[in-house]
Scaffold this active site. Sequence first.
Site, short mmCIF file in Angstrom:
data_model
loop_
_atom_site.label_atom_id
_atom_site.label_comp_id
_atom_site.label_asym_id
_atom_site.label_seq_id
_atom_site.Cartn_x
_atom_site.Cartn_y
_atom_site.Cartn_z
N LYS A 57 79.95 -9.03 27.66
CA LYS A 57 79.62 -8.08 26.64
C LYS A 57 78.75 -8.70 25.57
O LYS A 57 78.00 -8.00 24.90
CB LYS A 57 80.87 -7.56 25.92
CG LYS A 57 81.87 -6.84 26.67
CD LYS A 57 82.89 -6.27 25.66
CE LYS A 57 84.26 -6.34 26.24
NZ LYS A 57 85.26 -5.76 25.37
N GLY A 58 78.90 -9.98 25.34
CA GLY A 58 78.25 -10.61 24.20
C GLY A 58 76.74 -10.53 24.18
O GLY A 58 76.13 -10.65 23.13
N GLU A 86 71.70 -14.31 28.61
CA GLU A 86 73.06 -14.70 28.25
C GLU A 86 73.12 -14.95 26.75
O GLU A 86 72.14 -15.41 26.16
CB GLU A 86 73.45 -15.95 29.03
CG GLU A 86 74.82 -16.50 28.78
CD GLU A 86 75.96 -15.63 29.25
OE1 GLU A 86 76.19 -14.59 28.61
OE2 GLU A 86 76.63 -15.98 30.23
N ASP A 87 74.26 -14.66 26.13
CA ASP A 87 74.41 -14.90 24.70
C ASP A 87 74.54 -16.38 24.39
O ASP A 87 73.90 -16.90 23.48
CB ASP A 87 75.57 -14.11 24.10
CG ASP A 87 76.90 -14.34 24.79
OD1 ASP A 87 76.94 -15.01 25.84
OD2 ASP A 87 77.93 -13.85 24.28
N ASP A 108 77.77 -22.51 27.41
CA ASP A 108 78.64 -23.58 26.95
C ASP A 108 78.95 -24.47 28.15
O ASP A 108 78.17 -25.35 28.48
CB ASP A 108 79.90 -22.99 26.32
CG ASP A 108 80.74 -24.00 25.55
OD1 ASP A 108 80.44 -25.20 25.60
OD2 ASP A 108 81.70 -23.58 24.88
N LYS A 154 74.66 -24.62 24.15
CA LYS A 154 75.56 -25.65 23.61
C LYS A 154 75.73 -26.73 24.68
O LYS A 154 76.74 -26.77 25.39
CB LYS A 154 76.91 -25.03 23.25
CG LYS A 154 77.79 -25.95 22.41
CD LYS A 154 79.20 -25.43 22.23
CE LYS A 154 79.29 -24.13 21.48
NZ LYS A 154 80.70 -23.72 21.23
N ASP A 177 81.93 -13.39 20.01
CA ASP A 177 83.16 -12.90 19.41
C ASP A 177 84.28 -13.93 19.39
O ASP A 177 84.21 -14.97 20.04
CB ASP A 177 83.66 -11.69 20.20
CG ASP A 177 84.28 -12.10 21.53
OD1 ASP A 177 85.46 -11.78 21.77
OD2 ASP A 177 83.58 -12.74 22.36
N ARG A 232 81.42 -9.60 16.69
CA ARG A 232 80.20 -9.35 17.47
C ARG A 232 79.12 -8.67 16.63
O ARG A 232 77.94 -8.86 16.86
CB ARG A 232 80.50 -8.46 18.68
CG ARG A 232 81.34 -9.08 19.75
CD ARG A 232 81.43 -8.13 20.96
NE ARG A 232 82.46 -8.51 21.90
CZ ARG A 232 82.34 -9.45 22.83
NH1 ARG A 232 81.21 -10.11 22.94
NH2 ARG A 232 83.33 -9.71 23.65
#
Length: 186
Positions: free
Chosen positions: A48-49, A104-105, A108, A136, A164, A170
Amino acid sequence: MINKSDMLQDIERVLVSEEEIHVRIKEVGAQIADDYRGKCPILVGVLKGVVPFFAEMANAISIPVQEDFMCITSFEGGTESTGKLTFRKDIDHDIEGRHVLILEDIIDSGSTLKMICEMFHERKPASVKICTLLDKPTGRKVELKPDYTCFTVPPAFVVGFGLDYEDYYRNLPFVGVLKPSVYQDR
């Protein structure tokens, strides 16, 4: 329930301002348009991000594109990946012979995106590339390098602009570092 003023009080510091986000997305969108000119890529957002980033990036790309979404997660609340991937929605388009750009948000650990890329490669696309709002690299657990990165961030728990904590934050217009006291006490 968290209200907007509480959200702002929960932010330790702004890492990337709203203005910086808008400027950088326009720059990266122009580069993507140049790189894909004449190819009509399929933009695939990982829900969702990605929603705010996807919407703004799609508008910043000045060539024809198709849009699609999928939902795979490795988070079940909390601040760290569970390591278990939950597949909720696949894309609707046939990608064989097509150029795919995954949006993609944040990247990581990279585990989710690596799995998505492997799955897509089995479908015989012309290419698969990755564009991320935030990278990241200190959190990486697999070999994965995005093709387009808007910002590289330090090892901190970040929220805002789609990211989030327990489905809150968000809707902040910037990316900020969440105060540890917010999630350590839970």
